[in-house]
Every structure is written in C-alpha cells, then in structure tokens.
Design a protein around this motif. Structure first.
Motif, PDB file in Angstrom:
ATOM      1  N   ALA A 147      -7.812  15.041  -4.049  1.00  0.00           N
ATOM      2  CA  ALA A 147      -6.650  14.240  -3.660  1.00  0.00           C
ATOM      3  C   ALA A 147      -7.004  12.752  -3.643  1.00  0.00           C
ATOM      4  CB  ALA A 147      -6.142  14.695  -2.294  1.00  0.00           C
ATOM      5  N   GLU A 148      -8.205  12.424  -3.183  1.00  0.00           N
ATOM      6  CA  GLU A 148      -8.634  11.024  -3.122  1.00  0.00           C
ATOM      7  C   GLU A 148      -8.680  10.406  -4.518  1.00  0.00           C
ATOM      8  OE1 GLU A 148     -10.314  13.603  -1.674  1.00  0.00           O
ATOM      9  OE2 GLU A 148      -9.673  13.209   0.397  1.00  0.00           O
ATOM     10  N   ASP A 149      -9.165  11.180  -5.516  1.00  0.00           N
ATOM     11  CA  ASP A 149      -9.212  10.660  -6.882  1.00  0.00           C
ATOM     12  C   ASP A 149      -7.815  10.470  -7.467  1.00  0.00           C
ATOM     13  OD1 ASP A 149     -11.960  10.490  -6.865  1.00  0.00           O
ATOM     14  OD2 ASP A 149     -12.278  12.370  -7.965  1.00  0.00           O
ATOM     15  N   ARG A 206      -0.385  19.068 -12.340  1.00  0.00           N
ATOM     16  CA  ARG A 206      -1.377  19.548 -11.361  1.00  0.00           C
ATOM     17  C   ARG A 206      -1.065  20.950 -10.832  1.00  0.00           C
ATOM     18  NH1 ARG A 206      -5.349  17.114  -7.977  1.00  0.00           N
ATOM     19  NH2 ARG A 206      -5.452  17.905  -5.852  1.00  0.00           N
ATOM     20  N   TYR A 207       0.216  21.243 -10.617  1.00  0.00           N
ATOM     21  CA  TYR A 207       0.561  22.477  -9.917  1.00  0.00           C
ATOM     22  C   TYR A 207       1.193  23.546 -10.801  1.00  0.00           C
ATOM     23  CZ  TYR A 207      -0.426  19.380  -6.059  1.00  0.00           C
ATOM     24  OH  TYR A 207      -1.044  18.488  -5.217  1.00  0.00           O
ATOM     25  N   LEU A 208       2.086  23.177 -11.703  1.00  0.00           N
ATOM     26  CA  LEU A 208       2.727  24.190 -12.542  1.00  0.00           C
ATOM     27  C   LEU A 208       1.845  24.597 -13.719  1.00  0.00           C
ATOM     28  CD1 LEU A 208       6.460  23.037 -12.665  1.00  0.00           C
ATOM     29  CD2 LEU A 208       5.443  24.829 -11.282  1.00  0.00           C
ATOM     30  N   LEU A 209       1.299  23.615 -14.454  1.00  0.00           N
ATOM     31  CA  LEU A 209       0.481  23.915 -15.617  1.00  0.00           C
ATOM     32  C   LEU A 209      -1.007  23.984 -15.300  1.00  0.00           C
ATOM     33  CD1 LEU A 209       2.247  21.629 -18.256  1.00  0.00           C
ATOM     34  CD2 LEU A 209       2.653  24.055 -17.782  1.00  0.00           C
ATOM     35  N   ALA A 210      -1.405  23.416 -14.154  1.00  0.00           N
ATOM     36  CA  ALA A 210      -2.817  23.372 -13.753  1.00  0.00           C
ATOM     37  C   ALA A 210      -3.693  22.799 -14.866  1.00  0.00           C
ATOM     38  CB  ALA A 210      -3.304  24.743 -13.311  1.00  0.00           C
ATOM     39  N   VAL A 268       0.984  17.610   1.510  1.00  0.00           N
ATOM     40  CA  VAL A 268       1.926  18.727   1.577  1.00  0.00           C
ATOM     41  C   VAL A 268       1.662  19.715   0.444  1.00  0.00           C
ATOM     42  CG1 VAL A 268       4.366  19.340   1.351  1.00  0.00           C
ATOM     43  CG2 VAL A 268       3.700  17.396   2.775  1.00  0.00           C
ATOM     44  N   TRP A 269       1.580  19.199  -0.785  1.00  0.00           N
ATOM     45  CA  TRP A 269       1.443  20.087  -1.947  1.00  0.00           C
ATOM     46  C   TRP A 269       0.115  20.825  -1.980  1.00  0.00           C
ATOM     47  CZ3 TRP A 269       4.148  22.098  -5.967  1.00  0.00           C
ATOM     48  CH2 TRP A 269       5.484  21.705  -6.068  1.00  0.00           C
ATOM     49  N   ASP A 270      -0.944  20.246  -1.446  1.00  0.00           N
ATOM     50  CA  ASP A 270      -2.243  20.915  -1.468  1.00  0.00           C
ATOM     51  C   ASP A 270      -2.441  21.862  -0.282  1.00  0.00           C
ATOM     52  OD1 ASP A 270      -2.924  19.684  -3.838  1.00  0.00           O
ATOM     53  OD2 ASP A 270      -4.162  18.132  -2.923  1.00  0.00           O
ATOM     54  N   ASP A 271      -1.481  21.942   0.609  1.00  0.00           N
ATOM     55  CA  ASP A 271      -1.561  22.849   1.746  1.00  0.00           C
ATOM     56  C   ASP A 271      -1.284  24.278   1.264  1.00  0.00           C
ATOM     57  OD1 ASP A 271      -1.019  24.451   4.011  1.00  0.00           O
ATOM     58  OD2 ASP A 271      -0.215  22.747   5.128  1.00  0.00           O
ATOM     59  N   GLY A 310       0.790  -1.221   0.000  1.00  0.00           N
ATOM     60  CA  GLY A 310       0.000   0.000   0.000  1.00  0.00           C
ATOM     61  C   GLY A 310       0.822   1.270   0.000  1.00  0.00           C
ATOM     62  N   ALA A 311       2.123   1.160  -0.216  1.00  0.00           N
ATOM     63  CA  ALA A 311       3.002   2.332  -0.152  1.00  0.00           C
ATOM     64  C   ALA A 311       2.711   3.338  -1.251  1.00  0.00           C
ATOM     65  CB  ALA A 311       4.465   1.899  -0.204  1.00  0.00           C
ATOM     66  N   GLY A 312       2.293   2.870  -2.427  1.00  0.00           N
ATOM     67  CA  GLY A 312       2.003   3.799  -3.524  1.00  0.00           C
ATOM     68  C   GLY A 312       0.924   4.796  -3.147  1.00  0.00           C
ATOM     69  N   GLU A 313      -0.148   4.284  -2.535  1.00  0.00           N
ATOM     70  CA  GLU A 313      -1.245   5.153  -2.120  1.00  0.00           C
ATOM     71  C   GLU A 313      -0.821   6.060  -0.965  1.00  0.00           C
ATOM     72  OE1 GLU A 313      -1.452   1.895  -2.679  1.00  0.00           O
ATOM     73  OE2 GLU A 313      -2.907   1.723  -4.308  1.00  0.00           O
ATOM     74  N   ARG A 314      -0.086   5.505   0.006  1.00  0.00           N
ATOM     75  CA  ARG A 314       0.365   6.320   1.139  1.00  0.00           C
ATOM     76  C   ARG A 314       1.335   7.411   0.685  1.00  0.00           C
ATOM     77  NH1 ARG A 314       1.402   1.386   3.157  1.00  0.00           N
ATOM     78  NH2 ARG A 314       3.619   1.845   3.382  1.00  0.00           N
ATOM     79  N   LEU A 315       2.194   7.064  -0.247  1.00  0.00           N
ATOM     80  CA  LEU A 315       3.156   8.022  -0.785  1.00  0.00           C
ATOM     81  C   LEU A 315       2.424   9.195  -1.434  1.00  0.00           C
ATOM     82  CD1 LEU A 315       6.094   8.775  -1.592  1.00  0.00           C
ATOM     83  CD2 LEU A 315       5.786   7.356  -3.604  1.00  0.00           C
ATOM     84  N   LEU A 316       1.442   8.899  -2.261  1.00  0.00           N
ATOM     85  CA  LEU A 316       0.685   9.977  -2.904  1.00  0.00           C
ATOM     86  C   LEU A 316      -0.125  10.782  -1.903  1.00  0.00           C
ATOM     87  CD1 LEU A 316      -0.623   8.564  -6.297  1.00  0.00           C
ATOM     88  CD2 LEU A 316       0.941  10.465  -5.915  1.00  0.00           C
ATOM     89  N   SER A 317      -0.714  10.129  -0.923  1.00  0.00           N
ATOM     90  CA  SER A 317      -1.488  10.851   0.095  1.00  0.00           C
ATOM     91  C   SER A 317      -0.595  11.822   0.862  1.00  0.00           C
ATOM     92  CB  SER A 317      -2.144   9.870   1.069  1.00  0.00           C
ATOM     93  OG  SER A 317      -3.153   9.142   0.427  1.00  0.00           O
TER      94      SER A 317
END
Length: 197
Positions: free
Chosen positions: A177-179, A164-168, A99-102, A87-94
C-alpha cells in the motif's frame, strides 16, 4: 368482541426494509439513478414513501444502501477532506487502500464492483456513484473545475480497482500500500490541485 382499526401509515414489518431494498435495486438497475424515484420504489415495495424516507433518508442514501457496499465511502473520505487539499492525494489513496486491502471488507467490495460492471445498463457508476456518492465529497478538495478534476481522480481510482483487485495484474497486485501511495498519490494530487491544461 370489537376489532380495533389502527390509523396512519402501515408499520414496517421486519422484512419491509429488505423489500424496499429489493425494489430499489431493481429500479436502479432498470431505470438508472435519475429514473428512480422514492415514490416508485415505495409503490413497488407496497409501502408508503414516508416509510422509505424513515428507513433510508434521502434517495442518495437509498442508493448507497441498495449497492450493499460494506462501508459508506462518504464516511471513509470525510477525514481526508477535513484535513484539506494539501497532501489529499496521498491521504485519499491511503484511506482507499485501507478499506480495499481489508480481508473482511474486500469480498463485499469485489462483489459490488463486479455487479456494477456486469449490470450497469443504467450507467449507475457514471450517473450515480461518482456524481452522487463520491463527487460531492471530493468537491471539498478542489478549488476549481470539479467537473474535470473529479472524473480524472475517479479514472485513476477505478483503474486501480481493476488492475489491483479485479485482474490482479503484477506487480500492481503485489505492491505494498505504501508503494501504491508513493507512486500514485502525486498523480491524484495533481488532478485535485495542480494546473490543468
């Protein structure tokens, strides 16, 4: 009246830490991670190398400080790694999206990424950030072929930052984030633990 001369290393003035950081940033930008040494940074800042170690510890820690990242990615990733590879892939992205969405942290991260992209003549992302900062942490999640798996994971995360962040790019920028975790987590998990050709 006699003047007393102190012995030993020169004490750090309040702005000494900032001078060391400025020297480190200049050196990392010009010479890259491999070409930068603690001794050269200290000489440029006019301090003893021991003072650089006192303020920052290792060259890796000096590099992270010089990037002015609002959070240390090694600390963010530590709980992901501690929970093991399942489950590390999902935890890593979460953890990453947390952090990035803060909104308090995101502007500093965007500034750092834009700076790295614009001034990366020394290959700091390729030669230092991934192998020195992120790679050793993620290595705890892969059983084999870290030289292949970690760059594959990094390619997805860097792509996510750009889209997601530079080009939006829609709909990536508007996706919850969940999706993002549900759609991209399995890809990262495969890169971390799945069969590779």
């Amino acid at each position: 009246m006699t003047t007393r001369t102190s012995r030993g290393r020169r004490p750090g003035a309040p702005d000494t830490r900032a001078e060391v950081l400025a020297a480190a940033r200049a050196s990392f930008a010009e010479k890259g991670f491999r070409g930068t040494t603690i001794r050269a940074v200290a000489a440029s800042a006019g301090v003893d190398p021991a003072l650089v170690h006192h303020y920052f510890g290792s060259k890796d820690d000096l590099f992270v400080a010089a990037l002015e990242i609002p959070v240390d990615p090694r600390e963010v990733l530590a709980p992901v790694v501690a929970a093991g590879p399942d489950g590390a892939g999902e935890r890593l992205l979460s953890a990453f999206l947390g952090v990035w969405d803060d909104p308090a942290i995101q502007p500093g991260l965007l500034a750092m990424v834009r700076s790295l992209i614009a001034d990366d003549s020394g290959g700091l992302v390729r030669d230092a950030f991934i192998p020195v900062v992120v790679g050793p942490v993620l290595a705890g999640l892969v059983a084999d072929r870290p030289d292949v798996r970690i760059p594959l994971v990094a390619s997805q995360v860097v792509g996510l930052i750009v889209a997601r962040y530079l080009l939006a790019l829609p709909p990536m920028a508007q996706m919850s984030a969940e999706d993002v975790v549900a759609r991209m987590g399995p890809v990262l998990q495969h890169y971390l633990t799945g069969d590779l050709p």
